[in-house]
Enzyme design. Sequence first.
Site, mmCIF file in Angstrom:
data_model
loop_
_atom_site.group_PDB
_atom_site.id
_atom_site.type_symbol
_atom_site.label_atom_id
_atom_site.label_comp_id
_atom_site.label_asym_id
_atom_site.label_seq_id
_atom_site.Cartn_x
_atom_site.Cartn_y
_atom_site.Cartn_z
ATOM 1 N N ASP A 27 56.905 24.086 30.121
ATOM 2 C CA ASP A 27 57.952 23.433 30.946
ATOM 3 C C ASP A 27 58.386 24.230 32.182
ATOM 4 O OD1 ASP A 27 57.786 21.692 28.803
ATOM 5 O OD2 ASP A 27 59.883 21.848 28.205
ATOM 6 N N ASP A 58 57.954 18.485 30.306
ATOM 7 C CA ASP A 58 59.011 17.646 29.754
ATOM 8 C C ASP A 58 59.030 16.359 30.587
ATOM 9 O OD1 ASP A 58 60.888 17.804 27.621
ATOM 10 O OD2 ASP A 58 62.544 18.146 29.017
ATOM 11 N N HIS A 81 60.753 12.649 30.411
ATOM 12 C CA HIS A 81 61.635 11.697 29.744
ATOM 13 C C HIS A 81 61.763 10.390 30.525
ATOM 14 C CE1 HIS A 81 62.962 14.813 27.048
ATOM 15 N NE2 HIS A 81 63.517 15.538 27.993
ATOM 16 N N HIS A 91 67.157 8.587 28.408
ATOM 17 C CA HIS A 91 66.639 9.185 27.173
ATOM 18 C C HIS A 91 67.795 9.559 26.242
ATOM 19 C CE1 HIS A 91 64.619 12.344 24.688
ATOM 20 N NE2 HIS A 91 63.664 11.432 24.734
ATOM 21 N N HIS A 132 67.504 15.172 32.990
ATOM 22 C CA HIS A 132 66.523 16.123 33.532
ATOM 23 C C HIS A 132 65.106 15.605 33.279
ATOM 24 C CE1 HIS A 132 66.708 17.171 29.267
ATOM 25 N NE2 HIS A 132 65.474 17.591 29.405
ATOM 26 N N LYS A 158 55.658 15.625 26.983
ATOM 27 C CA LYS A 158 56.441 15.479 25.752
ATOM 28 C C LYS A 158 57.830 14.961 26.090
ATOM 29 C CE LYS A 158 57.757 20.373 25.795
ATOM 30 N NZ LYS A 158 59.206 20.167 26.007
ATOM 31 N N CYS A 162 62.457 25.264 23.909
ATOM 32 C CA CYS A 162 61.099 24.721 23.813
ATOM 33 C C CYS A 162 60.048 25.796 23.490
ATOM 34 C CB CYS A 162 60.756 23.954 25.086
ATOM 35 S SG CYS A 162 61.730 22.424 25.227
#
Length: 202
Positions: A9, A47, A49, A53, A82, A107, A152
Amino acid sequence: MRQALIVIDVQKDFCPGGALAVPEGDAIVPGINNLMAKADAVILTQDWHPAEHSSFASSHAGKSPYDRVEMPYGSQVLWPDHCIQGSVGAQFHPDLQTDKADLVIRKGYNPAIDSYSAFFENDHATPTGLEGYLRTRGIDEVTLVGLALDFCVNFSAVDAAKLGFCVTVREDLCRAIDLDGSLAAARAGMETAGVTLEQGHG
Ligand SMILES: [Zn+2]
């Protein structure tokens, strides 16, 4: 041993100026780039989303960023919005050598569940597919770097160790959020899981 570098990330929203900035998050980029040449495989996580989310505080009436809520899969920290799919903040840090990556694994795309780990969503059961990729590439050793060390990176390292990989976290190439003692807890959890925490040089 065949070794993979997993870069967690390293995205604009997690760097200074981003929506969920990790202090000094951008300072690790040159060192990560240097490590890429030494790995048998380079994997980047991103990351990623959808808007609204379930990990965003804005999706929960009356909640603020860094509050906790109980989700069907357990306790979840609520974050500022984010890394929304396709947004500038979701892009990798511009100095990260993304051309060197063999695989980019996204992810957190499932609206109902967060995914800290590169291996499993936060139910600790739904796989991302990374384990299969590494095994079919003959990888048995993984080195983790990136953001954030206590979320993470931590979740990814513990899962990798549980899956039987030999795991090293280069702490000098990670930065932490450190929310209510989360960094100390993460270090203890990684050591218990058999992860090697290393302070490397360059
Ligand atoms: Zn996220």
